[in-house]
Write an enzyme that holds these catalytic residues in place. Structure first.
Site, PDB file in Angstrom:
ATOM      1  N   ASP A  18       0.795  -1.231   0.000  1.00  0.00           N
ATOM      2  CA  ASP A  18       0.000   0.000   0.000  1.00  0.00           C
ATOM      3  C   ASP A  18       0.823   1.275   0.000  1.00  0.00           C
ATOM      4  OD1 ASP A  18       1.110  -0.072   2.501  1.00  0.00           O
ATOM      5  OD2 ASP A  18      -0.705  -0.789   3.488  1.00  0.00           O
ATOM      6  N   GLU A  63      -0.355  -9.024  -1.365  1.00  0.00           N
ATOM      7  CA  GLU A  63      -0.950  -8.499  -0.113  1.00  0.00           C
ATOM      8  C   GLU A  63      -2.138  -7.586  -0.437  1.00  0.00           C
ATOM      9  OE1 GLU A  63       0.851  -5.623   2.811  1.00  0.00           O
ATOM     10  OE2 GLU A  63       1.225  -7.435   3.948  1.00  0.00           O
ATOM     11  N   GLU A  81      -2.106   5.085   3.262  1.00  0.00           N
ATOM     12  CA  GLU A  81      -2.013   3.713   2.735  1.00  0.00           C
ATOM     13  C   GLU A  81      -3.377   3.089   2.447  1.00  0.00           C
ATOM     14  OE1 GLU A  81      -0.278   4.905   5.281  1.00  0.00           O
ATOM     15  OE2 GLU A  81       1.831   4.617   4.747  1.00  0.00           O
ATOM     16  N   HIS A 113       6.599   3.865  13.862  1.00  0.00           N
ATOM     17  CA  HIS A 113       6.925   4.781  12.760  1.00  0.00           C
ATOM     18  C   HIS A 113       5.686   5.318  12.057  1.00  0.00           C
ATOM     19  CE1 HIS A 113       5.933   2.219   9.198  1.00  0.00           C
ATOM     20  NE2 HIS A 113       5.923   1.317  10.131  1.00  0.00           N
ATOM     21  N   ARG A 150       2.769   7.357  10.614  1.00  0.00           N
ATOM     22  CA  ARG A 150       2.506   8.781  10.439  1.00  0.00           C
ATOM     23  C   ARG A 150       1.359   9.245  11.352  1.00  0.00           C
ATOM     24  NH1 ARG A 150       3.612  11.434   5.235  1.00  0.00           N
ATOM     25  NH2 ARG A 150       4.189   9.398   4.428  1.00  0.00           N
ATOM     26  N   HIS A 194      13.192   4.142  14.361  1.00  0.00           N
ATOM     27  CA  HIS A 194      13.012   4.482  12.938  1.00  0.00           C
ATOM     28  C   HIS A 194      13.659   5.847  12.681  1.00  0.00           C
ATOM     29  CE1 HIS A 194      10.966   5.401   9.151  1.00  0.00           C
ATOM     30  NE2 HIS A 194      10.673   4.119   9.072  1.00  0.00           N
TER      31      HIS A 194
HETATM   32  N1  UDP Z   1      12.311  -4.480  10.516  1.00  0.00           N
HETATM   33  C1  UDP Z   1      13.689  -4.573  10.336  1.00  0.00           C
HETATM   34  N2  UDP Z   1      14.498  -3.865  11.190  1.00  0.00           N
HETATM   35  C2  UDP Z   1      14.025  -3.076  12.190  1.00  0.00           C
HETATM   36  C3  UDP Z   1      12.619  -2.980  12.354  1.00  0.00           C
HETATM   37  C4  UDP Z   1      11.793  -3.681  11.495  1.00  0.00           C
HETATM   38  O1  UDP Z   1      14.162  -5.281   9.443  1.00  0.00           O
HETATM   39  O2  UDP Z   1      14.819  -2.476  12.924  1.00  0.00           O
HETATM   40  C5  UDP Z   1      11.425  -5.226   9.594  1.00  0.00           C
HETATM   41  C6  UDP Z   1      10.379  -6.081  10.250  1.00  0.00           C
HETATM   42  O3  UDP Z   1      10.860  -7.377  10.476  1.00  0.00           O
HETATM   43  C7  UDP Z   1       9.225  -6.071   9.246  1.00  0.00           C
HETATM   44  C8  UDP Z   1       9.423  -4.781   8.491  1.00  0.00           C
HETATM   45  O4  UDP Z   1      10.693  -4.273   8.852  1.00  0.00           O
HETATM   46  O5  UDP Z   1       9.308  -7.139   8.325  1.00  0.00           O
HETATM   47  C9  UDP Z   1       8.332  -3.812   8.869  1.00  0.00           C
HETATM   48  O6  UDP Z   1       8.612  -2.585   8.322  1.00  0.00           O
HETATM   49  P1  UDP Z   1       7.950  -1.256   8.846  1.00  0.00           P
HETATM   50  O7  UDP Z   1       7.531  -1.427  10.253  1.00  0.00           O
HETATM   51  O8  UDP Z   1       8.907  -0.162   8.489  1.00  0.00           O
HETATM   52  O9  UDP Z   1       6.703  -1.068   7.873  1.00  0.00           O
HETATM   53  P2  UDP Z   1       5.209  -1.596   7.882  1.00  0.00           P
HETATM   54  O10 UDP Z   1       5.244  -3.085   7.972  1.00  0.00           O
HETATM   55  O11 UDP Z   1       4.493  -0.949   9.014  1.00  0.00           O
HETATM   56  O12 UDP Z   1       4.667  -1.142   6.571  1.00  0.00           O
END
Ligand code: UDP
Length: 370
Positions: free
Chosen positions: A98, A120, A134, A214, A216, A246
């Site tokens: 998204d 997804e 998103e 993280h 928004r 983050h």
């Molecule tokens: N992740 C990572 N290192 C970190 C924190 C998270 O590799 O220090 C990975 C986590 O395992 C997951 C992904 O980042 O697979 C999630 O990304 P994020 O939280 O940035 O985005 P969202 O999933 O909310 O879109």
């Protein structure tokens, strides 16, 4: 048989994590030529995953720019991906999730009448401002795509309710494939997670509360409430808080200001994916507003407290592995204390079924596309 040229477009860390198993599965299929295009919407975090996954992008648009508006970002992404499609003969495009990159990839393909597969698909919170933007990004991809790889039956049902009935397939979430592949690599090469060695002495025998934030929607007051909750949780001496922060300035500035004096909060830079997976494995409780982390933690039997008001991943809550605590100090603290002080609650959440897949999603997607 003429080969099919598929372009996989992605730009952020979670997209790269969720797509590398798909890239690998497709690359093994005869008759498919896989090409990759990264927009680098989040440069540093994306590159960490590319390194680990061993992906060298065929196209790197490097579109990151500090403080760019959402409209300018989308415009640059659409023209960037469109430029690639104008020079490469491509039969199909794959986008994931998204992000602005996913929407731009779908739009640029649509303008050229190139079919789009959406990995997804079907996640919905029902509120166009949570998560923002998103929720609308993913809704706008749906009418463009001809393949909709829904991670769960709930997601497939959401698509059907919107009148999308063709090409919907329940595949599981590819994040579980990424997690399994990464756990296997760590088992073979434990030195990959060497970065944790420096952290372990600070954890000692204590229970780890792993935090990521993280979103928004949580910037501003929400971030301050989260920081206050972390400071209160860290007062317990049976707990160590591990917090990969983050890099977004809206997160860093609040955490620097409010957690500077907390010795029991181990703040580190974002961890590379294998190191983060190891940190998840050694954690006791996960406190997050991330989408992907909500999906990974249940697969490792870790209770997740979700710092959001709504989630587009209700399956975790329904299965009993996740609980919504919002971005409110009292609720976050109460949720963590409940899990720490009531072993029966902890066991019930940690033993609940992982609803997000069996780690074979990428192979299903590759079967369908080939
Ligand atoms: N992740 C990572 N290192 C970190 C924190 C998270 O590799 O220090 C990975 C986590 O395992 C997951 C992904 O980042 O697979 C999630 O990304 P994020 O939280 O940035 O985005 P969202 O999933 O909310 O879109």
């Amino acid at each position: 048989m003429a080969s099919q040229r598929i372009l996989v477009v992605f730009g952020t860390r979670p997209e790269a994590i969720k797509l590398f198993p798909v890239v690998r599965a497709l690359a093994e299929r005869p008759g498919i030529q896989i090409r990759t295009c990264v927009t680098a919407q989040h440069r540093g975090l994306l590159d960490q995953v590319l390194d680990v996954a061993g992906i060298v992008p065929d196209h790197d648009l490097n579109i990151m720019e500090p403080n760019q508006s959402l409209d300018r970002l989308l415009a640059r992404l659409v023209t960037g991906v469109g430029g690639v499609l104008d020079v490469e003969p491509i039969d199909r495009v794959i986008v994931q999730g998204d992000t602005a990159t996913a929407l731009a990839g779908a739009l640029a393909s649509y303008y050229r009448k190139i079919p789009v597969a959406h990995v997804e698909a079907g996640l919905r919170s029902g509120d166009i401002y949570h998560p923002w933007p998103e929720e609308v990004n993913r809704r706008m991809i749906a009418p463009i795509a001809d393949y909709h790889f829904a991670p769960t039956e709930t997601a497939a049902e959401a698509l059907r309710r919107e009148g999308i009935t063709h090409g919907v397939h329940v595949t599981g979430n590819t994040v579980i494939d990424a997690l399994h592949a990464t756990l296997a690599r760590i088992a073979d090469t434990p030195s990959m997670t060497r970065a944790l060695d420096a952290i372990r002495p600070r954890i000692a025998e204590r229970k780890v509360v792993l935090v990521t934030t993280h979103r928004r929607e949580n910037f501003g007051d929400g971030m301050q409430q989260i920081a206050s909750a972390i400071a209160r949780i860290a007062q317990r001496d049976d707990v160590a808080v591990l917090f990969p922060v983050h890099p977004n300035p809206s997160v860093v500035s609040v955490m620097d200001a409010m957690l500077g004096g907390c010795d029991n909060v181990i703040r580190v830079d974002p961890l590379d994916y294998p190191t983060f997976v190891s940190a998840l494995s050694l954690s006791h409780i996960v406190l997050t507003d991330s989408g992907g982390v909500q999906e990974e933690a249940p697969a490792l039997g870790k209770p997740v407290l979700v710092m959001r008001e709504t989630t587009e991943r209700p399956e975790g809550v329904a299965a009993g592995t996740a609980r919504l605590v919002g971005a409110r100090t009292d609720q976050i603290v109460a949720g963590v204390m409940d899990l720490l002080d009531h072993p029966e609650t902890y066991l019930a959440m940690s033993r609940a079924h992982n609803p997000f897949g069996d780690g074979k999603s990428a192979a299903r997607i590759a079967d369908l596309l080939s």
